[in-house]
Design an enzyme around this catalytic site. Sequence first.
Site, mmCIF file in Angstrom:
data_model
loop_
_atom_site.group_PDB
_atom_site.id
_atom_site.type_symbol
_atom_site.label_atom_id
_atom_site.label_comp_id
_atom_site.label_asym_id
_atom_site.label_seq_id
_atom_site.Cartn_x
_atom_site.Cartn_y
_atom_site.Cartn_z
ATOM 1 N N TRP A 1 0.802 -1.221 0.000
ATOM 2 C CA TRP A 1 0.000 0.000 0.000
ATOM 3 C C TRP A 1 0.837 1.275 0.000
ATOM 4 O O TRP A 1 0.306 2.359 -0.180
ATOM 5 C CB TRP A 1 -0.943 0.030 1.216
ATOM 6 C CG TRP A 1 -0.305 -0.354 2.520
ATOM 7 C CD1 TRP A 1 -0.399 -1.563 3.158
ATOM 8 C CD2 TRP A 1 0.524 0.454 3.363
ATOM 9 N NE1 TRP A 1 0.316 -1.559 4.327
ATOM 10 C CE2 TRP A 1 0.887 -0.323 4.486
ATOM 11 C CE3 TRP A 1 0.990 1.771 3.283
ATOM 12 C CZ2 TRP A 1 1.705 0.156 5.515
ATOM 13 C CZ3 TRP A 1 1.804 2.260 4.301
ATOM 14 C CH2 TRP A 1 2.153 1.456 5.395
ATOM 15 N N ASN A 2 2.142 1.174 0.218
ATOM 16 C CA ASN A 2 2.916 2.411 0.403
ATOM 17 C C ASN A 2 3.221 3.141 -0.910
ATOM 18 O O ASN A 2 3.359 4.364 -0.921
ATOM 19 C CB ASN A 2 4.213 2.136 1.183
ATOM 20 C CG ASN A 2 5.106 1.111 0.522
ATOM 21 O OD1 ASN A 2 4.645 0.242 -0.209
ATOM 22 N ND2 ASN A 2 6.398 1.187 0.802
ATOM 23 N N GLY B 1 5.929 -6.527 -0.118
ATOM 24 C CA GLY B 1 5.133 -6.411 1.097
ATOM 25 C C GLY B 1 5.935 -6.800 2.318
ATOM 26 O O GLY B 1 7.169 -6.772 2.317
ATOM 27 N N GLU C 1 10.051 -9.033 -2.474
ATOM 28 C CA GLU C 1 10.726 -7.836 -1.958
ATOM 29 C C GLU C 1 10.019 -7.475 -0.663
ATOM 30 O O GLU C 1 8.896 -7.004 -0.661
ATOM 31 C CB GLU C 1 10.643 -6.702 -2.975
ATOM 32 C CG GLU C 1 11.666 -5.598 -2.740
ATOM 33 C CD GLU C 1 11.126 -4.453 -1.901
ATOM 34 O OE1 GLU C 1 11.612 -4.295 -0.764
ATOM 35 O OE2 GLU C 1 10.244 -3.741 -2.369
#
Length: 466
Positions: A136-137, A213, A235
Amino acid sequence: MRDSSAAIEVENPATEAILATIIEGTEEDAVTALKSAQAAQPAWAALPAIERGKAVAALADEIETNQDGLARLVSLEQGKPLAHAHDEIGATQTFLRYAAENARRIEGDIVTSDNTCEEIHIRRHPYGVVVGLTAWNYPSALAARKLGPALVAGNTFVLLSHEATPLSGLALAALSEKVGIPAGVFNVVTGRGRVVGETLVKSQLSNLVTMTGSTRAGQEIYRASADLIKVIRLELGGKAPFIVMEDADIDAAVSAAVAARYTNCGQICTCNERMYLHRGIADEFLEKFVQASKDLTIGDPLSPVDLGPKVSRFERDKVAQIVAASINSGAEVLLEGGILDNGAYQKGHWLAPTVLETKNNSLPAIRDEVFGPVATAMRIDSFEEAVQLANDTQFGLSAYLFTNNYKRLARAPYLLKFGELYLNRSNGEAVQGFHTGWGMSGLGGEDGRYGFDNYLRKQTAYLNWG
Protein backbone atom coordinates in the site's frame (compact mmCIF):
# COMPACT_ATOMS: atom_id res chain seq x y z
CA MET A 1 -14.61 -9.53 -12.89
CA ARG A 2 -18.08 -10.71 -11.94
CA ASP A 3 -20.34 -8.83 -9.56
CA SER A 4 -20.15 -9.65 -5.87
CA SER A 5 -22.36 -8.61 -3.01
CA ALA A 6 -19.40 -8.13 -0.68
CA ALA A 7 -17.59 -4.79 -0.81
CA ILE A 8 -14.53 -3.04 0.60
CA GLU A 9 -14.59 0.62 1.57
CA VAL A 10 -11.49 2.59 0.56
CA GLU A 11 -10.72 5.21 3.19
CA ASN A 12 -8.96 8.55 2.94
CA PRO A 13 -6.43 8.23 5.80
CA ALA A 14 -6.32 12.01 6.30
CA THR A 15 -10.07 12.47 6.83
CA GLU A 16 -11.45 8.94 7.33
CA ALA A 17 -13.97 9.73 4.58
CA ILE A 18 -14.85 6.86 2.23
CA LEU A 19 -13.36 7.50 -1.20
CA ALA A 20 -14.89 4.54 -2.98
CA THR A 21 -16.47 1.16 -2.50
CA ILE A 22 -14.93 -1.70 -4.47
CA ILE A 23 -15.87 -5.32 -5.01
CA GLU A 24 -14.42 -7.74 -2.49
CA GLY A 25 -13.23 -10.37 -4.88
CA THR A 26 -13.73 -14.08 -4.41
CA GLU A 27 -11.76 -17.18 -5.33
CA GLU A 28 -13.89 -17.39 -8.47
CA ASP A 29 -12.94 -13.84 -9.43
CA ALA A 30 -9.25 -14.69 -9.05
CA VAL A 31 -9.62 -17.77 -11.27
CA THR A 32 -11.51 -15.76 -13.88
CA ALA A 33 -8.67 -13.24 -14.05
CA LEU A 34 -6.07 -16.00 -14.33
CA LYS A 35 -7.99 -17.69 -17.15
CA SER A 36 -8.28 -14.37 -18.95
CA ALA A 37 -4.52 -13.86 -18.68
CA GLN A 38 -3.82 -17.43 -19.76
CA ALA A 39 -6.01 -17.09 -22.84
CA ALA A 40 -4.37 -13.83 -23.91
CA GLN A 41 -0.77 -14.88 -23.30
CA PRO A 42 0.10 -16.87 -26.46
CA ALA A 43 -0.96 -14.09 -28.83
CA TRP A 44 0.78 -11.46 -26.70
CA ALA A 45 4.01 -13.47 -26.58
CA ALA A 46 3.83 -14.00 -30.34
CA LEU A 47 4.05 -10.25 -30.97
CA PRO A 48 7.54 -8.94 -31.70
CA ALA A 49 9.03 -7.68 -28.45
CA ILE A 50 9.35 -4.20 -29.92
CA GLU A 51 5.57 -4.09 -30.39
CA ARG A 52 5.03 -5.08 -26.76
CA GLY A 53 7.48 -2.37 -25.79
CA LYS A 54 5.60 0.22 -27.82
CA ALA A 55 2.38 -0.69 -26.00
CA VAL A 56 4.03 -0.27 -22.61
CA ALA A 57 5.58 3.03 -23.71
CA ALA A 58 2.13 4.21 -24.85
CA LEU A 59 0.81 3.45 -21.36
CA ALA A 60 3.62 5.59 -19.89
CA ASP A 61 2.63 8.42 -22.23
CA GLU A 62 -1.00 8.17 -21.16
CA ILE A 63 0.03 8.24 -17.50
CA GLU A 64 2.02 11.42 -18.18
CA THR A 65 -1.07 12.97 -19.77
CA ASN A 66 -3.12 12.10 -16.69
CA GLN A 67 -0.44 12.62 -14.06
CA ASP A 68 -2.24 15.32 -12.05
CA GLY A 69 -5.33 13.20 -11.52
CA LEU A 70 -3.30 10.07 -10.81
CA ALA A 71 -1.12 11.87 -8.25
CA ARG A 72 -4.20 13.22 -6.50
CA LEU A 73 -5.64 9.71 -6.39
CA VAL A 74 -2.47 8.33 -4.79
CA SER A 75 -2.47 11.14 -2.23
CA LEU A 76 -6.12 10.59 -1.37
CA GLU A 77 -6.00 6.81 -0.93
CA GLN A 78 -2.50 6.44 0.55
CA GLY A 79 -1.98 9.73 2.41
CA LYS A 80 1.39 10.88 1.06
CA PRO A 81 1.81 14.62 0.38
CA LEU A 82 0.75 15.61 -3.12
CA ALA A 83 4.28 16.59 -4.17
CA HIS A 84 5.50 13.11 -3.20
CA ALA A 85 2.53 11.57 -5.01
CA HIS A 86 3.64 13.41 -8.17
CA ASP A 87 7.08 11.87 -7.65
CA GLU A 88 5.46 8.45 -7.47
CA ILE A 89 3.58 8.98 -10.72
CA GLY A 90 6.85 10.11 -12.28
CA ALA A 91 8.45 6.87 -11.07
CA THR A 92 5.50 4.94 -12.50
CA GLN A 93 6.27 6.37 -15.93
CA THR A 94 10.00 5.74 -15.54
CA PHE A 95 9.52 2.07 -14.66
CA LEU A 96 7.35 1.56 -17.73
CA ARG A 97 9.63 3.49 -20.10
CA TYR A 98 12.71 1.58 -18.93
CA ALA A 99 10.87 -1.70 -19.40
CA ALA A 100 9.87 -0.66 -22.91
CA GLU A 101 13.52 0.07 -23.72
CA ASN A 102 14.36 -3.55 -22.88
CA ALA A 103 12.32 -4.83 -25.83
CA ARG A 104 15.50 -5.11 -27.91
CA ARG A 105 17.51 -6.65 -25.06
CA ILE A 106 15.96 -10.10 -24.82
CA GLU A 107 19.08 -12.06 -25.67
CA GLY A 108 20.35 -15.62 -25.57
CA ASP A 109 23.63 -17.42 -26.14
CA ILE A 110 25.17 -19.91 -28.53
CA VAL A 111 27.59 -22.15 -26.66
CA THR A 112 30.23 -24.36 -28.22
CA SER A 113 29.29 -28.06 -28.08
CA ASP A 114 31.52 -31.03 -27.33
CA ASN A 115 30.08 -32.76 -30.40
CA THR A 116 30.68 -32.15 -34.07
CA CYS A 117 27.91 -30.54 -36.14
CA GLU A 118 26.16 -29.25 -33.03
CA GLU A 119 25.43 -25.96 -31.26
CA ILE A 120 23.97 -25.32 -27.85
CA HIS A 121 21.35 -22.55 -27.92
CA ILE A 122 20.26 -20.94 -24.67
CA ARG A 123 17.08 -18.94 -25.17
CA ARG A 124 14.89 -16.78 -22.98
CA HIS A 125 11.12 -17.27 -22.89
CA PRO A 126 8.31 -15.67 -20.91
CA TYR A 127 6.93 -17.59 -17.94
CA GLY A 128 3.32 -17.18 -19.04
CA VAL A 129 0.95 -15.74 -16.46
CA VAL A 130 2.58 -13.49 -13.85
CA VAL A 131 0.82 -12.57 -10.61
CA GLY A 132 1.79 -9.26 -9.00
CA LEU A 133 0.96 -8.55 -5.36
CA THR A 134 1.76 -5.01 -4.26
CA ALA A 135 1.93 -3.10 -0.97
CA TRP A 136 0.00 0.00 0.00
CA ASN A 137 2.92 2.41 0.40
CA TYR A 138 3.49 3.01 -3.35
CA PRO A 139 0.33 1.68 -5.01
CA SER A 140 1.05 3.02 -8.51
CA ALA A 141 4.83 2.73 -8.79
CA LEU A 142 5.04 -0.79 -7.36
CA ALA A 143 2.44 -2.02 -9.84
CA ALA A 144 4.31 -0.46 -12.78
CA ARG A 145 7.63 -1.79 -11.51
CA LYS A 146 6.32 -5.32 -12.06
CA LEU A 147 3.86 -4.76 -14.90
CA GLY A 148 6.29 -3.17 -17.36
CA PRO A 149 8.98 -5.86 -17.48
CA ALA A 150 6.41 -8.66 -17.24
CA LEU A 151 4.55 -7.43 -20.34
CA VAL A 152 7.63 -6.57 -22.40
CA ALA A 153 9.03 -10.04 -21.68
CA GLY A 154 5.88 -11.56 -23.18
CA ASN A 155 3.98 -12.50 -20.04
CA THR A 156 0.44 -11.50 -19.16
CA PHE A 157 -0.24 -9.99 -15.76
CA VAL A 158 -2.75 -10.28 -12.93
CA LEU A 159 -2.50 -7.55 -10.29
CA LEU A 160 -3.81 -7.62 -6.74
CA SER A 161 -3.19 -4.27 -5.06
CA HIS A 162 -3.45 -4.09 -1.30
CA GLU A 163 -7.08 -3.63 -0.28
CA ALA A 164 -6.26 -0.31 1.44
CA THR A 165 -5.04 1.27 -1.82
CA PRO A 166 -6.66 -0.44 -4.82
CA LEU A 167 -7.71 2.63 -6.80
CA SER A 168 -4.34 3.38 -8.39
CA GLY A 169 -4.10 -0.13 -9.82
CA LEU A 170 -7.60 0.13 -11.24
CA ALA A 171 -6.67 3.47 -12.81
CA LEU A 172 -3.62 1.91 -14.49
CA ALA A 173 -5.78 -0.86 -15.91
CA ALA A 174 -8.26 1.65 -17.31
CA LEU A 175 -5.45 3.56 -19.02
CA SER A 176 -3.96 0.36 -20.43
CA GLU A 177 -7.31 -0.41 -22.02
CA LYS A 178 -7.45 3.11 -23.40
CA VAL A 179 -4.09 2.78 -25.17
CA GLY A 180 -5.10 -0.52 -26.74
CA ILE A 181 -3.32 -3.15 -24.68
CA PRO A 182 -5.37 -6.25 -25.55
CA ALA A 183 -7.99 -7.62 -23.19
CA GLY A 184 -6.58 -10.20 -20.81
CA VAL A 185 -3.01 -8.94 -20.99
CA PHE A 186 -3.37 -6.78 -17.86
CA ASN A 187 -5.96 -7.90 -15.33
CA VAL A 188 -6.82 -6.44 -11.92
CA VAL A 189 -8.61 -8.27 -9.13
CA THR A 190 -9.72 -6.42 -6.02
CA GLY A 191 -10.07 -8.12 -2.67
CA ARG A 192 -8.18 -9.41 0.32
CA GLY A 193 -4.91 -11.25 0.28
CA ARG A 194 -6.10 -14.20 2.34
CA VAL A 195 -8.78 -15.01 -0.25
CA VAL A 196 -7.85 -13.57 -3.64
CA GLY A 197 -4.09 -13.48 -3.11
CA GLU A 198 -3.91 -17.03 -1.83
CA THR A 199 -5.94 -18.27 -4.80
CA LEU A 200 -3.68 -16.45 -7.27
CA VAL A 201 -0.55 -17.88 -5.65
CA LYS A 202 -1.77 -21.47 -5.30
CA SER A 203 -3.36 -21.77 -8.73
CA GLN A 204 -1.75 -23.93 -11.39
CA LEU A 205 -2.64 -21.19 -13.87
CA SER A 206 -0.01 -18.77 -12.50
CA ASN A 207 3.61 -19.40 -13.41
CA LEU A 208 5.45 -16.64 -11.55
CA VAL A 209 4.48 -14.68 -8.45
CA THR A 210 6.16 -11.37 -7.67
CA MET A 211 5.28 -9.65 -4.41
CA THR A 212 6.25 -6.51 -2.52
CA GLY A 213 5.13 -6.41 1.10
CA SER A 214 5.88 -7.50 4.63
CA THR A 215 8.17 -10.36 5.56
CA ARG A 216 5.24 -12.12 7.24
CA ALA A 217 3.23 -11.97 3.99
CA GLY A 218 6.27 -13.16 2.05
CA GLN A 219 6.60 -16.19 4.32
CA GLU A 220 2.95 -17.06 3.73
CA ILE A 221 3.42 -16.82 -0.04
CA TYR A 222 6.54 -18.97 0.19
CA ARG A 223 4.58 -21.67 2.02
CA ALA A 224 1.55 -21.38 -0.26
CA SER A 225 3.66 -21.82 -3.39
CA ALA A 226 5.68 -24.78 -2.13
CA ASP A 227 3.48 -27.63 -3.36
CA LEU A 228 3.70 -26.43 -6.97
CA ILE A 229 7.38 -25.41 -6.72
CA LYS A 230 6.13 -22.00 -7.90
CA VAL A 231 8.72 -19.44 -9.03
CA ILE A 232 8.50 -16.49 -6.65
CA ARG A 233 10.18 -13.10 -6.27
CA LEU A 234 9.80 -11.41 -2.90
CA GLU A 235 10.73 -7.84 -1.96
CA LEU A 236 10.05 -7.74 1.77
CA GLY A 237 10.75 -5.71 4.90
CA GLY A 238 13.88 -3.86 5.87
CA LYS A 239 15.63 -2.50 8.94
CA ALA A 240 18.24 -0.25 7.43
CA PRO A 241 21.17 0.86 9.59
CA PHE A 242 22.32 4.46 9.10
CA ILE A 243 26.01 4.72 10.08
CA VAL A 244 27.65 8.12 10.55
CA MET A 245 31.39 8.18 11.27
CA GLU A 246 33.44 10.90 12.91
CA ASP A 247 34.82 12.21 9.60
CA ALA A 248 31.46 12.52 7.84
CA ASP A 249 29.91 15.68 6.46
CA ILE A 250 27.45 16.12 9.32
CA ASP A 251 25.04 18.48 7.58
CA ALA A 252 24.82 16.19 4.55
CA ALA A 253 24.33 13.18 6.82
CA VAL A 254 21.56 14.88 8.80
CA SER A 255 19.77 15.96 5.64
CA ALA A 256 19.95 12.43 4.23
CA ALA A 257 18.89 10.87 7.54
CA VAL A 258 15.81 13.11 7.75
CA ALA A 259 14.77 12.34 4.17
CA ALA A 260 15.45 8.63 4.57
CA ARG A 261 13.49 8.46 7.83
CA TYR A 262 10.45 10.64 7.23
CA THR A 263 9.63 10.56 3.50
CA ASN A 264 6.17 9.03 3.01
CA CYS A 265 5.73 9.17 6.81
CA GLY A 266 8.52 6.61 7.15
CA GLN A 267 6.58 4.06 5.11
CA ILE A 268 9.40 2.90 2.82
CA CYS A 269 11.18 -0.44 3.14
CA THR A 270 14.59 1.22 2.59
CA CYS A 271 13.99 3.85 5.29
CA ASN A 272 16.61 4.84 7.86
CA GLU A 273 15.39 2.62 10.70
CA ARG A 274 18.29 2.74 13.18
CA MET A 275 21.14 5.24 13.41
CA TYR A 276 24.63 4.29 14.60
CA LEU A 277 26.52 7.50 15.37
CA HIS A 278 30.18 7.82 16.19
CA ARG A 279 30.55 9.18 19.69
CA GLY A 280 32.71 12.05 18.45
CA ILE A 281 29.86 13.57 16.37
CA ALA A 282 26.77 12.13 18.04
CA ASP A 283 25.85 15.24 20.04
CA GLU A 284 26.11 17.56 17.05
CA PHE A 285 24.27 15.15 14.77
CA LEU A 286 21.42 14.52 17.20
CA GLU A 287 20.95 18.21 17.99
CA LYS A 288 20.57 18.98 14.28
CA PHE A 289 18.49 15.88 13.56
CA VAL A 290 16.05 16.54 16.40
CA GLN A 291 15.63 20.15 15.32
CA ALA A 292 15.03 19.11 11.71
CA SER A 293 12.45 16.59 12.94
CA LYS A 294 10.67 19.31 14.93
CA ASP A 295 10.58 21.55 11.86
CA LEU A 296 8.66 19.06 9.72
CA THR A 297 5.10 20.11 8.92
CA ILE A 298 2.22 17.65 9.31
CA GLY A 299 -1.20 18.01 7.76
CA ASP A 300 -3.52 17.73 4.78
CA PRO A 301 -1.51 15.87 2.13
CA LEU A 302 -3.15 17.94 -0.60
CA SER A 303 -1.44 21.00 0.93
CA PRO A 304 2.31 21.70 0.88
CA VAL A 305 3.35 19.65 3.95
CA ASP A 306 6.21 17.30 4.78
CA LEU A 307 4.22 14.49 6.41
CA GLY A 308 0.77 13.15 5.76
CA PRO A 309 -1.04 10.55 7.87
CA LYS A 310 -0.26 6.90 8.35
CA VAL A 311 -2.21 4.76 5.90
CA SER A 312 -4.58 3.32 8.54
CA ARG A 313 -5.42 3.40 12.22
CA PHE A 314 -4.06 -0.12 12.58
CA GLU A 315 -0.69 0.91 11.13
CA ARG A 316 -0.62 4.07 13.27
CA ASP A 317 -1.31 2.14 16.46
CA LYS A 318 1.27 -0.52 15.60
CA VAL A 319 3.99 2.14 15.42
CA ALA A 320 2.83 3.71 18.71
CA GLN A 321 3.01 0.30 20.39
CA ILE A 322 6.62 -0.21 19.25
CA VAL A 323 7.54 3.21 20.67
CA ALA A 324 5.83 2.48 23.98
CA ALA A 325 7.56 -0.90 24.29
CA SER A 326 10.92 0.73 23.52
CA ILE A 327 10.46 3.41 26.16
CA ASN A 328 9.46 0.73 28.66
CA SER A 329 12.70 -1.07 27.76
CA GLY A 330 14.77 1.98 28.69
CA ALA A 331 14.98 4.14 25.56
CA GLU A 332 15.57 7.85 26.20
CA VAL A 333 13.10 10.16 24.48
CA LEU A 334 14.88 12.98 22.65
CA LEU A 335 11.74 14.12 20.83
CA GLU A 336 8.31 13.08 21.98
CA GLY A 337 5.96 12.83 19.03
CA GLY A 338 3.35 10.13 18.93
CA ILE A 339 -0.32 10.09 18.06
CA LEU A 340 -2.03 13.35 17.17
CA ASP A 341 -5.77 13.11 17.70
CA ASN A 342 -7.14 16.51 18.69
CA GLY A 343 -7.79 19.87 17.08
CA ALA A 344 -7.07 19.69 13.37
CA TYR A 345 -6.11 16.02 13.82
CA GLN A 346 -9.38 14.66 15.22
CA LYS A 347 -9.98 12.82 11.97
CA GLY A 348 -7.24 10.81 10.30
CA HIS A 349 -4.32 8.66 11.40
CA TRP A 350 -1.62 11.11 12.44
CA LEU A 351 1.80 10.54 13.98
CA ALA A 352 4.33 13.21 14.87
CA PRO A 353 8.06 12.38 14.64
CA THR A 354 9.63 10.64 17.62
CA VAL A 355 13.38 10.41 18.27
CA LEU A 356 14.78 7.86 20.73
CA GLU A 357 18.28 7.07 21.96
CA THR A 358 19.34 3.74 23.38
CA LYS A 359 22.31 1.57 24.36
CA ASN A 360 20.35 -1.60 23.66
CA ASN A 361 20.57 -3.13 20.19
CA SER A 362 17.69 -5.46 21.12
CA LEU A 363 15.25 -2.61 21.67
CA PRO A 364 11.91 -3.15 19.84
CA ALA A 365 12.49 0.01 17.79
CA ILE A 366 15.88 -1.43 16.79
CA ARG A 367 14.76 -5.00 16.08
CA ASP A 368 11.31 -4.58 14.50
CA GLU A 369 10.51 -2.73 11.27
CA VAL A 370 8.83 0.46 12.48
CA PHE A 371 7.56 1.76 9.13
CA GLY A 372 6.68 5.13 10.62
CA PRO A 373 8.17 8.48 11.69
CA VAL A 374 10.29 7.11 14.53
CA ALA A 375 14.10 7.43 14.62
CA THR A 376 16.31 5.51 17.03
CA ALA A 377 20.00 6.27 17.67
CA MET A 378 22.91 4.45 19.28
CA ARG A 379 26.43 5.74 19.88
CA ILE A 380 29.37 3.70 18.62
CA ASP A 381 33.13 3.97 19.05
CA SER A 382 34.45 2.42 15.84
CA PHE A 383 33.57 1.42 12.32
CA GLU A 384 33.95 -2.22 13.27
CA GLU A 385 31.43 -1.84 16.08
CA ALA A 386 29.00 -0.10 13.74
CA VAL A 387 29.27 -2.93 11.19
CA GLN A 388 28.73 -5.58 13.87
CA LEU A 389 25.61 -3.83 15.19
CA ALA A 390 24.31 -3.12 11.70
CA ASN A 391 24.57 -6.78 10.67
CA ASP A 392 22.87 -7.95 13.86
CA THR A 393 19.44 -8.27 12.21
CA GLN A 394 17.34 -10.76 10.29
CA PHE A 395 16.81 -8.21 7.54
CA GLY A 396 19.16 -7.45 4.67
CA LEU A 397 17.55 -4.93 2.35
CA SER A 398 19.50 -1.67 2.59
CA ALA A 399 22.12 0.15 4.64
CA TYR A 400 23.65 3.64 4.80
CA LEU A 401 27.17 4.82 5.54
CA PHE A 402 28.47 8.38 5.80
CA THR A 403 32.23 8.77 5.93
CA ASN A 404 34.99 10.55 4.01
CA ASN A 405 37.39 7.67 4.60
CA TYR A 406 37.81 5.94 1.25
CA LYS A 407 39.09 2.74 2.85
CA ARG A 408 35.84 2.39 4.80
CA LEU A 409 33.77 3.10 1.69
CA ALA A 410 35.70 0.46 -0.25
CA ARG A 411 35.32 -2.12 2.53
CA ALA A 412 31.63 -1.45 3.17
CA PRO A 413 30.29 -3.68 0.33
CA TYR A 414 32.31 -6.60 1.72
CA LEU A 415 31.30 -6.05 5.35
CA LEU A 416 27.66 -4.92 5.30
CA LYS A 417 25.31 -7.83 4.63
CA PHE A 418 22.63 -5.99 2.70
CA GLY A 419 21.47 -6.09 -0.91
CA GLU A 420 21.52 -2.32 -1.41
CA LEU A 421 24.01 0.21 0.00
CA TYR A 422 23.70 4.00 0.09
CA LEU A 423 27.17 5.43 0.61
CA ASN A 424 27.24 9.18 1.37
CA ARG A 425 23.71 9.64 0.00
CA SER A 426 20.07 9.23 0.92
CA ASN A 427 17.81 6.50 -0.41
CA GLY A 428 16.13 6.22 -3.80
CA GLU A 429 16.91 3.48 -6.30
CA ALA A 430 17.88 4.02 -9.93
CA VAL A 431 15.72 2.23 -12.48
CA GLN A 432 18.86 0.83 -14.13
CA GLY A 433 20.19 -0.52 -10.81
CA PHE A 434 19.06 -3.67 -9.02
CA HIS A 435 16.80 -3.48 -5.98
CA THR A 436 17.27 -6.69 -4.01
CA GLY A 437 17.15 -7.91 -0.44
CA TRP A 438 19.19 -10.51 1.42
CA GLY A 439 18.03 -12.77 4.23
CA MET A 440 14.50 -12.11 5.47
CA SER A 441 14.24 -9.12 3.14
CA GLY A 442 13.40 -11.33 0.21
CA LEU A 443 14.69 -13.07 -2.88
CA GLY A 444 14.91 -12.15 -6.51
CA GLY A 445 14.82 -8.42 -7.12
CA GLU A 446 13.57 -5.63 -9.34
CA ASP A 447 14.95 -3.08 -11.81
CA GLY A 448 17.74 -2.96 -14.34
CA ARG A 449 18.79 -5.83 -16.55
CA TYR A 450 18.93 -8.26 -13.65
CA GLY A 451 15.38 -7.41 -12.63
CA PHE A 452 14.12 -7.68 -16.20
CA ASP A 453 15.74 -11.09 -16.52
CA ASN A 454 13.60 -12.29 -13.60
CA TYR A 455 10.55 -12.20 -15.87
CA LEU A 456 12.14 -14.61 -18.37
CA ARG A 457 13.05 -18.26 -18.03
CA LYS A 458 15.83 -20.05 -19.87
CA GLN A 459 15.63 -22.96 -22.27
CA THR A 460 18.57 -24.93 -23.63
CA ALA A 461 18.35 -26.50 -27.10
CA TYR A 462 21.01 -28.87 -28.48
CA LEU A 463 20.91 -28.35 -32.26
CA ASN A 464 22.59 -31.15 -34.14
CA TRP A 465 22.69 -31.10 -37.92
CA GLY A 466 25.14 -34.00 -38.47
